[in-house]
Enzyme design. Structure first.
Site, PDB file in Angstrom:
ATOM      1  N   HIS A  90      -2.807  16.490 -11.354  1.00  0.00           N
ATOM      2  CA  HIS A  90      -2.075  15.304 -10.895  1.00  0.00           C
ATOM      3  C   HIS A  90      -2.230  14.231 -11.962  1.00  0.00           C
ATOM      4  CE1 HIS A  90      -1.766  11.386  -8.505  1.00  0.00           C
ATOM      5  NE2 HIS A  90      -0.541  11.808  -8.778  1.00  0.00           N
ATOM      6  N   GLU A 115       0.830  -1.220   0.000  1.00  0.00           N
ATOM      7  CA  GLU A 115       0.000   0.000   0.000  1.00  0.00           C
ATOM      8  C   GLU A 115       0.859   1.262   0.000  1.00  0.00           C
ATOM      9  OE1 GLU A 115      -2.993  -0.128  -0.666  1.00  0.00           O
ATOM     10  OE2 GLU A 115      -3.740  -2.065   0.042  1.00  0.00           O
ATOM     11  N   ARG A 166      -1.277  10.754 -12.690  1.00  0.00           N
ATOM     12  CA  ARG A 166      -0.757   9.502 -12.133  1.00  0.00           C
ATOM     13  C   ARG A 166      -0.478   8.535 -13.275  1.00  0.00           C
ATOM     14  NH1 ARG A 166       0.974   5.500  -9.699  1.00  0.00           N
ATOM     15  NH2 ARG A 166       0.118   4.590  -7.791  1.00  0.00           N
ATOM     16  N   PHE A 196       1.728   5.559   0.223  1.00  0.00           N
ATOM     17  CA  PHE A 196       1.767   6.576   1.271  1.00  0.00           C
ATOM     18  C   PHE A 196       0.392   7.182   1.568  1.00  0.00           C
ATOM     19  CE2 PHE A 196       2.638  10.993   2.669  1.00  0.00           C
ATOM     20  CZ  PHE A 196       3.529  10.757   3.696  1.00  0.00           C
ATOM     21  N   ASN A 197      -0.367   7.462   0.526  1.00  0.00           N
ATOM     22  CA  ASN A 197      -1.613   8.214   0.738  1.00  0.00           C
ATOM     23  C   ASN A 197      -2.753   7.362   1.262  1.00  0.00           C
ATOM     24  OD1 ASN A 197      -1.072  11.097  -0.025  1.00  0.00           O
ATOM     25  ND2 ASN A 197      -0.147   9.984  -1.724  1.00  0.00           N
ATOM     26  N   THR A 235      -5.523   7.867  -4.549  1.00  0.00           N
ATOM     27  CA  THR A 235      -5.553   8.452  -3.203  1.00  0.00           C
ATOM     28  C   THR A 235      -4.629   9.667  -3.124  1.00  0.00           C
ATOM     29  OG1 THR A 235      -3.961   6.787  -2.492  1.00  0.00           O
ATOM     30  CG2 THR A 235      -6.236   6.414  -1.887  1.00  0.00           C
ATOM     31  N   PHE A 236      -3.617   9.711  -3.970  1.00  0.00           N
ATOM     32  CA  PHE A 236      -2.735  10.883  -4.048  1.00  0.00           C
ATOM     33  C   PHE A 236      -3.579  12.119  -4.422  1.00  0.00           C
ATOM     34  CE2 PHE A 236       0.320  13.758  -5.945  1.00  0.00           C
ATOM     35  CZ  PHE A 236       1.557  13.459  -5.404  1.00  0.00           C
TER      36      PHE A 236
HETATM   37  N1  LIG Z   1       6.537  12.901  -6.800  1.00  0.00           N
HETATM   38  C1  LIG Z   1       5.372  12.331  -7.129  1.00  0.00           C
HETATM   39  N2  LIG Z   1       5.121  11.071  -6.727  1.00  0.00           N
HETATM   40  C2  LIG Z   1       3.953  10.522  -7.055  1.00  0.00           C
HETATM   41  C3  LIG Z   1       2.989  11.218  -7.839  1.00  0.00           C
HETATM   42  N3  LIG Z   1       1.936  10.393  -8.019  1.00  0.00           N
HETATM   43  C4  LIG Z   1       2.228   9.246  -7.367  1.00  0.00           C
HETATM   44  N4  LIG Z   1       3.443   9.312  -6.784  1.00  0.00           N
HETATM   45  C5  LIG Z   1       4.131   8.283  -5.975  1.00  0.00           C
HETATM   46  O1  LIG Z   1       3.375   7.090  -6.040  1.00  0.00           O
HETATM   47  C6  LIG Z   1       2.713   6.843  -4.813  1.00  0.00           C
HETATM   48  C7  LIG Z   1       1.261   6.502  -5.113  1.00  0.00           C
HETATM   49  O2  LIG Z   1       0.715   5.715  -4.123  1.00  0.00           O
HETATM   50  P1  LIG Z   1      -0.472   6.231  -3.177  1.00  0.00           P
HETATM   51  O3  LIG Z   1       0.068   7.338  -2.402  1.00  0.00           O
HETATM   52  O4  LIG Z   1      -1.036   5.066  -2.462  1.00  0.00           O
HETATM   53  O5  LIG Z   1      -1.590   6.743  -4.141  1.00  0.00           O
HETATM   54  P2  LIG Z   1      -2.287   5.958  -5.322  1.00  0.00           P
HETATM   55  O6  LIG Z   1      -1.464   4.752  -5.702  1.00  0.00           O
HETATM   56  O7  LIG Z   1      -2.505   7.015  -6.314  1.00  0.00           O
HETATM   57  O8  LIG Z   1      -3.664   5.437  -4.793  1.00  0.00           O
HETATM   58  P3  LIG Z   1      -4.137   3.937  -4.407  1.00  0.00           P
HETATM   59  O9  LIG Z   1      -3.414   2.947  -5.248  1.00  0.00           O
HETATM   60  O10 LIG Z   1      -5.588   4.001  -4.647  1.00  0.00           O
HETATM   61  O11 LIG Z   1      -3.808   3.737  -2.957  1.00  0.00           O
HETATM   62  C8  LIG Z   1       2.819   8.109  -3.991  1.00  0.00           C
HETATM   63  O12 LIG Z   1       2.815   7.883  -2.619  1.00  0.00           O
HETATM   64  C9  LIG Z   1       4.137   8.695  -4.518  1.00  0.00           C
HETATM   65  O13 LIG Z   1       5.218   8.089  -3.864  1.00  0.00           O
HETATM   66  C10 LIG Z   1       3.291  12.552  -8.259  1.00  0.00           C
HETATM   67  O14 LIG Z   1       2.505  13.230  -8.908  1.00  0.00           O
HETATM   68  N5  LIG Z   1       4.491  13.051  -7.887  1.00  0.00           N
HETATM   69 MG   LIG Z   2      -1.311   2.986  -4.227  1.00  0.00          MG
END
Ligand SMILES: Nc1nc2c(ncn2[C@@H]2O[C@H](COP(=O)(O)OP(=O)(O)OP(=O)(O)O)[C@@H](O)[C@H]2O)c(=O)[nH]1
Ligand SMILES: [Mg+2]
Ligand SMILES: *[C@@H]1O[C@H](CO)[C@@H](O)[C@H](O)[C@H]1NC(C)=O
Length: 407
Positions: free
Chosen positions: A265, A53, A267, A55-56, A367-368
């Site tokens: 954002h 999982e 992703r 960070f967010n 979640t970010f």
């Molecule tokens: N620097 C930076 N890192 C990012 C960005 N988007 C994602 N990341 C990295 O990828 C990770 C994404 O994991 P989560 O924080 O769980 O968010 P998520 O994967 O979008 O959401 P879920 O999979 O639903 O939990 C973040 O914690 C960052 O470390 C971005 O725009 N900039």
């Molecule tokens: Mg994630």
């Protein structure tokens, strides 16, 4: 993972059952409870999350526990403290500095602010109380999902101790001197307040830990207490300053609401690989940004893009947007920022920058992006500027769920 949870949130919100948080506690005035200071200082809840999982999502898991312990607090029974789980080897953190050692919460958050909301402590504060001996957790509950959450057609809150042994697949946040005296495997579904029932099985335990702490759901997702907790999750002041300096120096904005910037954002990584039907291609992204701006903010030509995309993808996106006369900005950390704050801190800086744009466009079910939306709710942006998402190239474009602030 997240879709499933969202589904459950909705179901749980419909349920009216309220857990009695203080059932089964010994009374502070009672004789069997030891001295009052003992109670106040020495009961700890630890938790660890499913290793992959991000960070967010982990920030959301924190909020479930923090609101639980804050509720206990408001009843003037500060029995249990929440131990902030150090950040260690997160799946998305690729740089060397992020991999080496566990990181305390103070690197990313204003821990005093967290403490003003709930009784939380950093792990090093717990270590300091037990010098020179390994930290022993009395009971480690390893939570598991039931095979069928909707058995018999409805979601019922329940737990069940599993007779078969199960293994702890975590790393105790990167510490070798932490052990667990007893491991109990439990199938669990329901709100987090139901964990008190497990805690009460072991009244003498002073250090209780939950693994797979992402399984219990929020007691009150989106409620006033949710937002109080969320507001207390202020970032480390240094990170805020780095973000504000970037906004001032590169985006020419000196206020909280930057009227001349659209933030996005974007992703990529695992989303672009395994959720192809939910996120747009690069040309699709460009088209949607152009369309959005034409409709909502035709005078703005500055874009800030937060992304985890590869350099090649970033270059392509920038080139295509430049062709349409957009000025595109990315945050490029210096070496000292990378060395000090690692991947986690850099992501936070980008989130802070995004939270100040006149409009924000996020990524579907990231979640970010959710955390940025919340930040903007706290800053007081009109929600129409915030709840916008990039849609897939083809098929239906779902509207994002709007979780607006409750003050
Ligand atoms: N620097 C930076 N890192 C990012 C960005 N988007 C994602 N990341 C990295 O990828 C990770 C994404 O994991 P989560 O924080 O769980 O968010 P998520 O994967 O979008 O959401 P879920 O999979 O639903 O939990 C973040 O914690 C960052 O470390 C971005 O725009 N900039
Ligand atoms: Mg994630
Ligand atoms: C456990 O190890 C960590 C890191 O090596 C150290 O900081 C901490 O003091 C140790 N704790 C105890 C109780 O020995």
């Amino acid at each position: 993972m997240f879709t499933f949870c969202t589904l459950l949130f909705m179901n749980v919100n419909l349920m009216s059952a309220v857990q009695n948080v203080d059932s089964g506690y010994c009374d502070i005035a009672g004789e069997s409870c030891g001295t009052q200071t003992d109670l106040l200082q020495e009961r700890y809840i630890f938790y660890d999350v499913n290793p992959p999982e991000g960070f967010n999502l982990r920030r959301d898991v924190y909020m479930r526990f923090a609101t639980l312990l804050a509720a206990q607090n408001s009843e003037k029974r500060e029995l249990w403290h929440l131990v902030l789980p150090p950040w260690y080897r997160l799946y998305h953190w690729k740089s060397q500095t992020s991999k080496s050692k566990p990181v305390h919460w103070s690197l990313f958050f204003d821990v005093d602010s967290l403490k003003s909301y709930a009784p939380v402590v950093e792990l090093h504060e717990v270590f300091a109380k037990y010098p020179n001996k390994p930290l022993e957790i009395d009971v480690l509950f390893i939570l598991q999902n039931f095979e069928d959450a909707f058995e018999g057609g409805t979601f019922v809150e329940k737990w069940e101790i599993v007779k078969d042994k199960c293994e702890y697949d975590g790393l105790f946040w990167g510490y070798k001197n932490i052990t667990a005296k007893e491991i109990i495997c439990v199938k669990f579904q329901g709100k987090i307040s139901k964990l008190w029932e497990l805690i009460n099985l072991h009244k003498s335990a002073k250090k209780v830990m939950f693994h797979h702490a992402e399984i219990p759901l929020h007691n009150n997702y989106g409620s006033k207490s949710y937002w109080e907790c969320r507001k207390s999750m202020k970032f480390n002041e240094e990170l805020v300053n780095i973000a504000k300096n970037f906004i001032r120096n590169h985006l020419n904005c000196d206020s909280d609401k930057c009227s001349s910037i659209i933030s996005i954002h974007w992703r990529r990584q695992d989303f672009a690989r395994s959720r192809k039907d939910e996120v747009p291609s690069i040309p699709g992204t460009v088209k949607q940004i152009q369309k959005f701006i034409k409709k909502n903010a035709p005078t703005i030509n500055k874009l800030f893009v937060a992304t985890d995309a590869s350099t090649t993808e970033i270059n392509t996106l920038e080139k295509e947007l430049a062709k349409l006369n957009f000025q595109v900005y990315f945050y490029m950390p210096s070496k000292s920022v990378i060395d000090t704050y690692n991947d986690g801190g850099i992501a936070i800086i980008e989130q802070i920058i995004c939270s100040h744009g006149a409009f924000f466009i996020g990524t579907h079910e990231s979640t970010f992006s959710f955390r940025i939306q919340e930040e903007r709710e706290i800053l007081g942006f009109d929600s129409t500027t915030t709840f916008n998402i990039l849609c897939p190239d083809h098929g239906k474009c779902e509207k994002p769920s709007k979780w607006t602030i409750v003050n």
